[in-house]
Design an enzyme around this catalytic site. Sequence first.
Site, PDB file in Angstrom:
ATOM      1  N   LYS A 111     -42.840  29.890 -18.244  1.00  0.00           N
ATOM      2  CA  LYS A 111     -43.356  30.751 -17.175  1.00  0.00           C
ATOM      3  C   LYS A 111     -43.122  30.112 -15.803  1.00  0.00           C
ATOM      4  CE  LYS A 111     -45.341  34.643 -18.476  1.00  0.00           C
ATOM      5  NZ  LYS A 111     -44.472  35.440 -19.122  1.00  0.00           N
ATOM      6  N   LYS A 195     -34.038  39.411 -32.358  1.00  0.00           N
ATOM      7  CA  LYS A 195     -35.314  40.116 -32.436  1.00  0.00           C
ATOM      8  C   LYS A 195     -35.560  41.075 -31.269  1.00  0.00           C
ATOM      9  CE  LYS A 195     -40.124  39.061 -32.976  1.00  0.00           C
ATOM     10  NZ  LYS A 195     -41.166  38.099 -32.721  1.00  0.00           N
ATOM     11  N   LYS A 198     -39.996  42.824 -25.790  1.00  0.00           N
ATOM     12  CA  LYS A 198     -40.077  43.442 -24.471  1.00  0.00           C
ATOM     13  C   LYS A 198     -39.397  42.554 -23.427  1.00  0.00           C
ATOM     14  CE  LYS A 198     -43.406  44.671 -21.001  1.00  0.00           C
ATOM     15  NZ  LYS A 198     -43.290  46.003 -20.449  1.00  0.00           N
TER      16      LYS A 198
END
Length: 331
Positions: A111, A195, A198
């Site tokens: 992040k 995979k 989002k």
Amino acid sequence: MPTVVSGIRSTGNLHLGNYFGAVKNFIEMQNEHSTYFFIADFHSLTTHPTPADLHINVKQVMAEYLACGIDPEKATIFVQSDVPEIPELYLLLNMNAYLGELERTTSFKDKARQQPDNVNAGLLTYPVLMAADIIIHKANLVPVGKDQEQNLEMARTFARRFNRMYNVETFPIPRPYTFEGKDMVKIPGLDGSGKMGKSEGNAIALAESPESIRKKVMRAVTDAGPTEDNQQKPEVIKNLFTLMEVVSTPDTVAHFETTYNNCSIRYGDLKKQLAEDIIIFTTPIRTKIEEIVKDQEYLSKVARIGAEKARASASKTLQEVREIIGFRKFY
Ligand code: TRP
């Protein structure tokens, strides 16, 4: 009966991958466990949503959970910010969470790299809040995907640390319930990268419009086509077939298998069929989501009952914790 807790960030609209992964498991678990499913709206603040977006997203995710079959009569479904006991436990746990261990978390490092101008303390202490979410209900099991395993490991550490520090057995050590593998189908993305997710930008949302589904499927990555009979499928093609297996009829799958194997396949036809079958599959869910989003009365009832049940469990734990730490009332 084991207690299960799981949350989803309010930014994450559910997609097909969630549907065949986490959500399918939630639905099964709600029948045989004491389950708490919540929408992690505090967690979503680490990325600074606008007030309007925050509210709309919470409502959307709640409607999606319900449309997929999470049953508020069986499970406790609630909004994290409706339970003030969670941030209080988070504050208490923060006193025993160390900078070094928090900085080493991969999700924090990721992040910090993704949003270098917004490396806030909430991001650093994200796993502490997640631990509070879990242990406030004395959870035994947490259904998580691979990407959350480290956060869960930290929750285990914080639970153990509290028990050891005060020489108590207040918190069970929550175990991961991994649903990857077994009979689970891993839903691939449309970009051939593996995979569906989002954040990978390769997902088809359950609430996605038919036009948008068609566009995305038609853009899916393929190759130049098979050149020999019964040739092995490369990853990108295998992915399309995997998707087809979950949404199309066996006849359809068999038809395209045959045409692949005799080299007469036309990927355009396959994609068109796949798009239509995804639309047939998601339309009842999408319609239900839309109905629930409009049903203010139902949503408020579900959220209120969920909040009451979650608070009953949370306040019991918090009272115990306060007492153990040494907060005693003078009045
Ligand atoms: N961090 C989780 C995610 O991004 C969401 C989450 C918040 C969660 N609190 C939780 C998951 C507690 C399980 C248990 O997917």
